[in-house]
Design a protein around this motif. Structure first.
Motif, PDB file in Angstrom:
ATOM      1  N   LYS A 182       0.837  -1.206   0.000  1.00 23.44           N
ATOM      2  CA  LYS A 182       0.000   0.000   0.000  1.00 23.44           C
ATOM      3  C   LYS A 182       0.869   1.251   0.000  1.00 23.44           C
ATOM      4  N   GLY A 183       1.940   1.212   0.771  1.00 19.96           N
ATOM      5  CA  GLY A 183       2.841   2.356   0.797  1.00 19.96           C
ATOM      6  C   GLY A 183       3.515   2.581  -0.544  1.00 19.96           C
ATOM      7  N   ASN A 241       1.125   4.170  -2.938  1.00 22.63           N
ATOM      8  CA  ASN A 241       1.010   5.599  -2.656  1.00 22.63           C
ATOM      9  C   ASN A 241       2.189   6.367  -3.232  1.00 22.63           C
ATOM     10  N   GLU A 242       3.383   5.785  -3.150  1.00 19.44           N
ATOM     11  CA  GLU A 242       4.569   6.430  -3.722  1.00 19.44           C
ATOM     12  C   GLU A 242       4.422   6.618  -5.227  1.00 19.44           C
ATOM     13  N   THR A 245       6.463  13.738   3.581  1.00 17.75           N
ATOM     14  CA  THR A 245       6.580  12.510   2.808  1.00 17.75           C
ATOM     15  C   THR A 245       7.622  11.623   3.467  1.00 17.75           C
ATOM     16  N   ALA A 304       2.927   4.946   4.336  1.00 17.11           N
ATOM     17  CA  ALA A 304       2.103   6.100   4.692  1.00 17.11           C
ATOM     18  C   ALA A 304       0.653   5.686   4.897  1.00 17.11           C
ATOM     19  N   PHE A 305       0.022   6.240   5.927  1.00 19.92           N
ATOM     20  CA  PHE A 305      -1.371   5.922   6.235  1.00 19.92           C
ATOM     21  C   PHE A 305      -2.153   7.217   6.440  1.00 19.92           C
ATOM     22  N   TYR A 344      -4.438  11.921   4.680  1.00 21.22           N
ATOM     23  CA  TYR A 344      -3.444  12.866   4.190  1.00 21.22           C
ATOM     24  C   TYR A 344      -2.063  12.235   4.059  1.00 21.22           C
ATOM     25  N   GLN A 345      -1.996  10.905   4.191  1.00 17.58           N
ATOM     26  CA  GLN A 345      -0.744  10.165   3.993  1.00 17.58           C
ATOM     27  C   GLN A 345       0.385  10.753   4.826  1.00 17.58           C
ATOM     28  N   ASN A 346       0.110  11.082   6.085  1.00 16.79           N
ATOM     29  CA  ASN A 346       1.106  11.727   6.946  1.00 16.79           C
ATOM     30  C   ASN A 346       1.362  10.953   8.232  1.00 16.79           C
ATOM     31  N   SER A 352      -4.544  11.678  11.457  1.00 24.32           N
ATOM     32  CA  SER A 352      -4.088  12.215  10.171  1.00 24.32           C
ATOM     33  C   SER A 352      -4.674  13.598   9.922  1.00 24.32           C
TER      34      SER A 352
END
Length: 244
Positions: free
Chosen positions: A73-74, A77-78, A148, A167-168, A171-173, A200
């Motif tokens: 999943k990470g 996202n990348e 990031t 990242a989760f 807001y992927q933060n 998040s």
């Protein structure tokens, strides 16, 4: 090898990936998705706009790459943030569609004395882009709400298990390793996703940063527990002259 040696099955690995500031898992995942896209081309899997798409369950990808689902999943996202992938959610009970993006960049001759006598190869001069600037290689210092994986400190990028984070959150933060996520899932099986989303949103709104995001999730869960305990205490107060 000889002239008649048959090569084993292999994945297409574009040269522009060498210069991209994304994880090796993300690069390998892109090669895997690109290979699957060629199969979709042959089977004519395309949408109304003529774009080729693939359907690839995360569990299947994780098994092929021998990685955890959180790591995959990470990596997805990348690729999304780097402009190499677009994901489209399916409708009710329908699988998600993945659109692999192939960058359109100027091609230059790749010169190398070791390649003498070989067919000419080309190498992109610039990194891929989809017209957006919010990616892992954006110039300048990101704002606190645009944290990031590349901006994390060493102790944040490698937890006690030595695993890289994924990242989760919306807001992927929030960055957690597979081990950290599994431990939190065991501690809060029914509430973890809510904690992650609420934290998040809080981080995105305040610009706050944490040295250890797993500890931050536990702190958030502890506050939630204390808040619930206060709400659960009946109010037995009354004014003078009143009766319960």
């Amino acid at each position: 090898m000889t002239a008649d040696t048959k090569l084993p099955a292999y994945l297409p690995y574009p040269r522009f990936l060498f210069k991209m500031e994304i994880s090796q898992t993300a690069k390998l995942l892109y090669a895997l998705l690109l290979d699957r896209s060629t199969l979709s081309q042959k089977n004519k899997w395309q949408d109304d706009e003529g774009r080729i798409y693939i359907i690839y369950p995360i569990a299947e990808i994780a098994e092929i790459l021998d990685k955890g689902s959180t790591t995959i999943k990470g990596a997805l996202n990348e690729l999304d943030m780097a402009g190499l992938l677009e994901r489209e959610r399916g409708g009710f009970s329908a699988p998600n569609r993945l659109y692999v993006k192939v960058p359109r960049v100027p091609q230059v001759q790749f010169s190398d004395q070791l390649m003498a006598g070989s067919p000419p190869l080309t190498e992109p001069e610039n990194r891929p882009t989809d017209g957006q600037k919010t990616d892992l290689m954006m110039v300048g210092k990101p704002s606190p709400n645009q944290t990031t994986i590349n901006n994390l400190t060493e102790n944040q990028t490698m937890g006690a298990s030595g695993e890289p984070p994924a990242a989760f959150g919306r807001y992927q933060n929030i960055f957690l390793s597979q081990t950290e996520y599994d431990e939190l899932q065991a501690e809060y099986p029914d509430r973890l996703e809510r904690f992650i989303e609420e934290l998040s949103q809080y981080i995105a709104a305040t610009g706050k940063d944490y040295r250890n995001y797993a500890a931050a999730v536990r702190m958030w869960a502890d506050r939630d527990r204390k808040g619930a305990a206060k709400q659960g205490v009946p109010d037995y107060s009354f004014k003078e002259g009143e009766s319960l």
